[in-house]
Design a protein around this motif. Structure first.
Motif, PDB file in Angstrom:
ATOM      1  N   LEU A 138       0.835  -1.100  -0.025  1.00  0.00           N
ATOM      2  CA  LEU A 138      -0.016  -0.003  -0.244  1.00  0.00           C
ATOM      3  C   LEU A 138       1.066   1.222  -0.010  1.00  0.00           C
ATOM      4  O   LEU A 138       1.907   1.276   0.250  1.00  0.00           O
ATOM      5  N   SER A 187      -9.876  -8.400   3.528  1.00  0.00           N
ATOM      6  CA  SER A 187      -8.429  -7.601   3.396  1.00  0.00           C
ATOM      7  C   SER A 187      -7.832  -7.164   4.763  1.00  0.00           C
ATOM      8  O   SER A 187      -8.665  -6.923   5.490  1.00  0.00           O
ATOM      9  N   TYR A 246      -5.957  -4.800   5.402  1.00  0.00           N
ATOM     10  CA  TYR A 246      -6.150  -3.345   5.351  1.00  0.00           C
ATOM     11  C   TYR A 246      -7.092  -2.827   4.539  1.00  0.00           C
ATOM     12  O   TYR A 246      -6.822  -2.662   3.497  1.00  0.00           O
ATOM     13  N   ASP A 266     -10.004  -0.263   2.825  1.00  0.00           N
ATOM     14  CA  ASP A 266     -10.101   1.286   2.751  1.00  0.00           C
ATOM     15  C   ASP A 266     -10.807   1.822   3.773  1.00  0.00           C
ATOM     16  O   ASP A 266     -11.536   0.900   4.215  1.00  0.00           O
ATOM     17  N   SER A 267     -10.418   2.885   4.174  1.00  0.00           N
ATOM     18  CA  SER A 267     -11.073   3.775   5.129  1.00  0.00           C
ATOM     19  C   SER A 267     -12.341   4.091   4.609  1.00  0.00           C
ATOM     20  O   SER A 267     -12.544   4.595   3.581  1.00  0.00           O
ATOM     21  N   TYR A 315     -15.218  -2.727   3.426  1.00  0.00           N
ATOM     22  CA  TYR A 315     -15.368  -1.667   2.389  1.00  0.00           C
ATOM     23  C   TYR A 315     -14.037  -1.744   1.611  1.00  0.00           C
ATOM     24  O   TYR A 315     -13.025  -1.667   2.249  1.00  0.00           O
ATOM     25  N   SER A 316     -14.303  -1.515   0.181  1.00  0.00           N
ATOM     26  CA  SER A 316     -13.056  -1.397  -0.643  1.00  0.00           C
ATOM     27  C   SER A 316     -13.776  -0.827  -2.037  1.00  0.00           C
ATOM     28  O   SER A 316     -14.651  -1.312  -2.365  1.00  0.00           O
ATOM     29  N   LYS A 317     -12.949   0.191  -2.404  1.00  0.00           N
ATOM     30  CA  LYS A 317     -13.278   0.707  -3.830  1.00  0.00           C
ATOM     31  C   LYS A 317     -14.620   1.292  -3.707  1.00  0.00           C
ATOM     32  O   LYS A 317     -15.401   0.789  -4.775  1.00  0.00           O
ATOM     33  N   GLY A 339     -13.502   0.291   7.963  1.00  0.00           N
ATOM     34  CA  GLY A 339     -13.793  -0.382   6.690  1.00  0.00           C
ATOM     35  C   GLY A 339     -14.384  -1.671   6.929  1.00  0.00           C
ATOM     36  O   GLY A 339     -14.458  -2.396   5.989  1.00  0.00           O
TER      37      GLY A 339
END
Length: 252
Positions: free
Chosen positions: A8, A26, A28, A30-31, A80-82, A158
């Motif tokens: 990242l 994941s 890590y 996404d925020s 949460y991602s993208k 996330g």
């Protein structure tokens, strides 16, 4: 199952677990902190309805029994991602499909055809959204809709995390009433003890008590049920007689 690692921009290594090309988790995420606050599902602006005299209802809300319904799905996880939230959950024996809600708004219908993983995607998430999941049978009875899961809130980091209003918590709410028949937004039939809430603040499936009315099971929503308002179900003219009252509600 394949596992790959990448760097990242923070310089930390994260791993992504995929199943059939779908990102399930994941290390890590996404925020989600930058998401907009969850809006009410309707753009309708309710009229000002000041509270009138306080009086108890003739009919009292009972404790709703969930006996005979399929159990709620377990093992609910989400990432949460993208710009999307991917949600997975475990299969319920006897279920033919599942519904996933965000703040009582349906975001996914997942048919169970024996696939290895049950996956739902919310492409329009909002900050601190409350997700609930329910298993469905294929008959037309009221009990074809299973028990509503506890809420899972989208955290700023996330991930989805179990969320529950603490038992004994008290709020001062404006309490109105309705007598509509038929199905509620949750799929349960309307009736005494079924109440409408703003699911951004009181998730579907929450049990609480309303002073002067009795017990409530959060099973419905409404155009005018925005913010600190609860709509209790009463039969016939009792709904009109209740009017608008400022009452204490207690989470149980």
């Amino acid at each position: 199952m394949r596992r790959r690692a990448f760097w990242l921009t923070t310089g930390l290594v994260a791993s992504v677990v995929t199943f059939g090309g779908i990102n399930l988790s994941s290390a890590y995420a996404d925020s989600a902190a930058g998401l907009k606050t969850c809006p009410h599902f309707s753009n309708v602006k309710p009229p000002n309805r000041p509270a009138g005299p306080s009086h108890n209802s003739k009919s009292q809300g009972p404790k709703i029994s969930l006996a005979g319904r399929l159990p709620a799905p377990t093992g609910v996880t989400g990432t949460y991602s993208k710009g999307k939230v991917t949600i997975t959950f475990k299969r319920v024996s006897g279920a033919t499909a599942y519904r996933v809600w965000r703040n009582a708004q349906s975001v996914a219908w997942v048919s169970d055809w024996g696939q290895p993983a049950l996956v739902a995607t919310d492409s329009a998430p909002c900050r601190h959204a409350n997700y609930t999941v329910v298993a469905l049978r294929s008959d037309a009875s009221d009990k074809s809709t299973g028990q509503i899961s506890g809420a899972y809130r989208l955290e700023d980091g996330g991930k989805l995390a179990a969320f529950r209003l603490a038992a004994g918590t008290k709020f001062s709410y404006k309490v109105t009433s309705y007598n509509d028949m038929g199905q509620t937004s949750s799929g349960y039939n309307a009736g005494l003890g079924k109440c409408a809430v703003d699911a951004r603040f009181i998730p579907l499936g929450t049990r609480f008590k309303v002073d002067g009315y009795g017990y409530c099971y959060a099973a419905d929503i409404g155009l005018w049920i925005q913010g600190k308002i609860v709509d209790v179900w009463l039969p016939g003219s009792q709904a009109d007689n209740w009017g608008v009252q400022q009452r204490t509600i207690t989470i149980i």
